[in-house]
Design an enzyme around this catalytic site. Structure first.
Site, PDB file in Angstrom:
ATOM      1  N   LYS A 101      -5.555 -15.982  36.691  1.00 15.02           N
ATOM      2  CA  LYS A 101      -5.358 -17.407  36.853  1.00 15.02           C
ATOM      3  C   LYS A 101      -6.472 -18.029  37.931  1.00 15.02           C
ATOM      4  CE  LYS A 101      -0.436 -17.829  35.982  1.00 15.02           C
ATOM      5  NZ  LYS A 101       0.975 -18.207  36.383  1.00 15.02           N
ATOM      6  N   MET A 131      12.342  -7.780  37.480  1.00 16.79           N
ATOM      7  CA  MET A 131      11.812  -7.967  36.282  1.00 16.79           C
ATOM      8  C   MET A 131      12.312  -6.547  35.531  1.00 16.79           C
ATOM      9  SD  MET A 131       8.095  -8.712  34.601  1.00 16.79           S
ATOM     10  CE  MET A 131       8.064 -10.149  35.372  1.00 16.79           C
ATOM     11  N   GLN A 186       6.875 -24.820  31.392  1.00 18.28           N
ATOM     12  CA  GLN A 186       5.404 -24.750  31.454  1.00 18.28           C
ATOM     13  C   GLN A 186       4.805 -24.766  30.113  1.00 18.28           C
ATOM     14  OE1 GLN A 186       3.261 -22.123  31.058  1.00 18.28           O
ATOM     15  NE2 GLN A 186       4.925 -20.806  30.527  1.00 18.28           N
ATOM     16  N   GLY A 219      -0.068 -16.293  41.587  1.00 14.32           N
ATOM     17  CA  GLY A 219      -0.708 -17.689  40.943  1.00 14.32           C
ATOM     18  C   GLY A 219       0.513 -18.650  40.943  1.00 14.32           C
ATOM     19  N   HIS A 240     -13.593   3.536   7.601  1.00  9.01           N
ATOM     20  CA  HIS A 240     -12.657   3.684   8.980  1.00  9.01           C
ATOM     21  C   HIS A 240     -13.646   4.241   9.980  1.00  9.01           C
ATOM     22  CE1 HIS A 240     -10.014   2.525   5.826  1.00  9.01           C
ATOM     23  NE2 HIS A 240      -9.058   2.277   6.594  1.00  9.01           N
ATOM     24  N   GLU A 279       0.829  -1.254   0.031  1.00  7.75           N
ATOM     25  CA  GLU A 279       0.120  -0.006  -0.215  1.00  7.75           C
ATOM     26  C   GLU A 279       0.887   1.238   0.075  1.00  7.75           C
ATOM     27  OE1 GLU A 279      -3.866   1.723   2.570  1.00  7.75           O
ATOM     28  OE2 GLU A 279      -2.069   1.024   3.604  1.00  7.75           O
ATOM     29  N   ASN A 313       4.965 -12.216  51.706  1.00 13.17           N
ATOM     30  CA  ASN A 313       4.664 -11.337  50.464  1.00 13.17           C
ATOM     31  C   ASN A 313       4.669  -9.846  51.125  1.00 13.17           C
ATOM     32  OD1 ASN A 313       3.462 -11.108  47.781  1.00 13.17           O
ATOM     33  ND2 ASN A 313       1.855 -10.065  48.898  1.00 13.17           N
ATOM     34  N   ARG A 370      -2.084 -11.033  52.261  1.00 12.73           N
ATOM     35  CA  ARG A 370      -2.506 -12.100  51.156  1.00 12.73           C
ATOM     36  C   ARG A 370      -1.326 -13.242  51.376  1.00 12.73           C
ATOM     37  NH1 ARG A 370      -1.602 -10.474  45.045  1.00 12.73           N
ATOM     38  NH2 ARG A 370      -2.126 -12.422  44.889  1.00 12.73           N
ATOM     39  N   ALA A 414       2.821 -14.201  46.688  1.00 13.93           N
ATOM     40  CA  ALA A 414       1.489 -14.648  46.735  1.00 13.93           C
ATOM     41  C   ALA A 414       0.356 -14.766  45.727  1.00 13.93           C
ATOM     42  CB  ALA A 414       0.885 -13.939  48.012  1.00 13.93           C
TER      43      ALA A 414
END
Length: 494
Positions: free
Chosen positions: A282, A411, A464, A352, A111, A30, A372, A377, A350
């Protein structure tokens, strides 16, 4: 077929990028000529073109960049038709004023960048009255179920139709529209130049989702969560499908918590065969299933839904993946059994994954302690699964043989954080971090420096996923290949 949207500000850049796309085996391109700073020279763009093209000149009210007046814009579209472009895109309100000529096919489009309106079938029939070769309907998805409505409309169309939703919710329809009969879908040249909200790149469409291999018989799987854009599951599963020659596609499906049960019920009309389940679904996903297994009953959370004899069943592949990952860390050559009876295991978190870790360790008669940042929790989890709980502030004083981090601390992008101080670690411990982006977290780096054995979240994540793959397909997963693929991807993304 994939139509690659290309927008550049200079004619020379258009020509160069078009050539690159042809070298990458693009079948249709396009040309978004409204991106050009100067008036489009259609003759230059069409001369010796390396692929068939769709010429599009989008107005500002349609989120385009055309700066001239409407008469000039329509003149450009007429030039494309006279010049013999394979396709020209005409909005529904101007389609009748631009007559058919030569061999150029007419894409008559609608659109809506705000919503997916209720009257989709009415819009379709209005477009059919405008002498289209291809009907194009593109809307904004404000909920996952918008994809279902637009794909059902597409499946019922008796004129060739391209229809999908924009936005993060719309990914499923961009990929599955071909399965429902669309002659092609749209993708972007690169992630840096997105032509529409939520548009996938040509490389993603072709290589990750293998769009051109999708047929009406292709099985569909996906991962549900919120957020979901960061998930590596589509990479892992689609890689495994390709490696094993499985006719299936796996998609990221963002479903907010309030939409979960409604969306899963509506997605049944799309014949989705299985789901991976991640945060925050979960536990709530159990309300949707017909048959949870013993592990799910024990843990109280599921990460996998799959169909057997037309009924949804639930399991938790984290359970076995955690045990296997720890076993491999203790005995890489597989000669030693996992002996945890009486060993003290401290689990951080605490959610999943933590629930699965508690249940897995208890199966080996370990003494399990959870902690935790939210004290309530941790206590609730301890009561439900009959283990011990301590305050987060006291985690460093807990003498444990195995430490399992099930929090998100460390992370990406907060890679300079650890949920456990380095001086609390001691030689001889096993430290298992379920975070997999990055694979070598700060916690694991500290653990190796202190002489601890380690296990990574990447290993668990692949294990997993491999178990899910087996449940989805009945085939053995190419675990080593999946591991290698994920490591290579994460390394390249640094």
């Amino acid at each position: 077929m994939i139509c690659v949207s290309l927008g550049r500000t200079r004619h020379s850049a258009f020509l160069e990028c078009h050539k690159q796309l042809a070298e990458q085996k693009a079948e249709l391109v396009e040309l978004r000529v409204d991106w050009l700073r100067k008036r489009p020279d259609i003759g230059v763009l069409l001369k010796d073109r390396p692929t068939p093209v769709v010429v599009t000149c989008r107005r500002k009210e349609d989120k385009g960049l055309w700066a001239g007046d409407e008469a000039q814009r329509q003149a450009v579209l007429r030039e494309a038709i006279i010049g013999g472009a394979e396709y020209v895109d005409l909005e529904i309100d101007i389609a009748r004023s631009i007559p058919r000529y030569g061999k150029t096919k007419r894409i008559v489009s609608y659109h809506n960048f705000d919503e997916t309106p209720i009257e989709l079938y009415d819009i379709y029939h209005k477009i059919v009255q405008c002498d289209p070769d291809i009907v194009k309907i593109v809307t904004m998805a404000n909920a996952p179920s918008d994809n279902v409505r637009i794909l059902e409309m597409l499946r019922a169309a008796d004129v060739p139709t391209v229809a999908f939703c924009m936005g993060e919710f719309g990914t499923i329809s961009r990929v599955l529209c071909g399965k429902m009969g669309a002659p092609f879908t749209y993708a972007g040249f690169s992630s840096e130049r997105e032509m529409a909200p939520g548009q996938l790149t040509y490389a993603e469409m072709r290589n990750l989702y293998r769009y051109n291999k999708i047929t009406k018989d292709t099985k569909v799987f996906g991962v549900i969560g919120d957020p979901i854009a960061h998930s590596m599951s589509p990479l892992l599963h689609n890689t495994a499908f390709r490696k094993t020659g499985t006719d299936a596609v796996y998609l990221p499906l963002r479903i907010p918590p309030d939409f979960l049960e409604e969306t899963l019920s509506e997605f049944d009309t799309l014949d989705i065969s299985g789901y991976s389940v991640t945060i925050p679904h979960k536990e709530d996903v159990l309300d949707f299933v017909n048959t949870p297994d013993l592990q799910v009953d024990l843990i109280g959370a599921a990460n996998t839904l799959f169909k057997r004899n037309g009924e949804w069943q639930a399991t938790n592949t984290d359970f076995d993946a955690i045990a296997e990952t720890i076993t491999h860390a203790i005995s890489p050559d597989g000669t030693k059994k996992l002996e945890l009876s009486g060993k003290r295991v401290l689990i951080l978190g605490a959610g999943g994954v933590a629930r699965a870790a508690v249940a897995a360790m208890q199966q080996f008669q370990a003494v399990v302690v959870v902690t935790n940042r939210s004290k309530d929790r941790a206590r609730t989890l301890a009561q439900e699964l009959d283990c011990l709980a301590i305050d987060w502030a006291n985690r460093g004083a807990e003498m444990c043989d195995i430490l399992i981090n099930c929090t998100s601390v460390g992370m990406h992008p907060k890679v300079d954080e650890s949920p456990y101080e380095q001086h609390w670690l001691r030689e001889g411990m096993l430290v298992f971090d379920t975070v997999y982006t990055p694979e070598n977290t700060l916690l694991l780096k500290h653990a190796r420096m202190r002489g601890c054995a380690t296990a990574t979240g990447l290993e668990m994540f692949v294990r997993q996923a491999a178990k899910q793959f087996n449940l989805f397909t009945g085939k053995e997963a190419p675990v080593d290949y999946m591991m290698e693929t994920l490591r290579r991807y994460l390394s390249a993304a640094r």
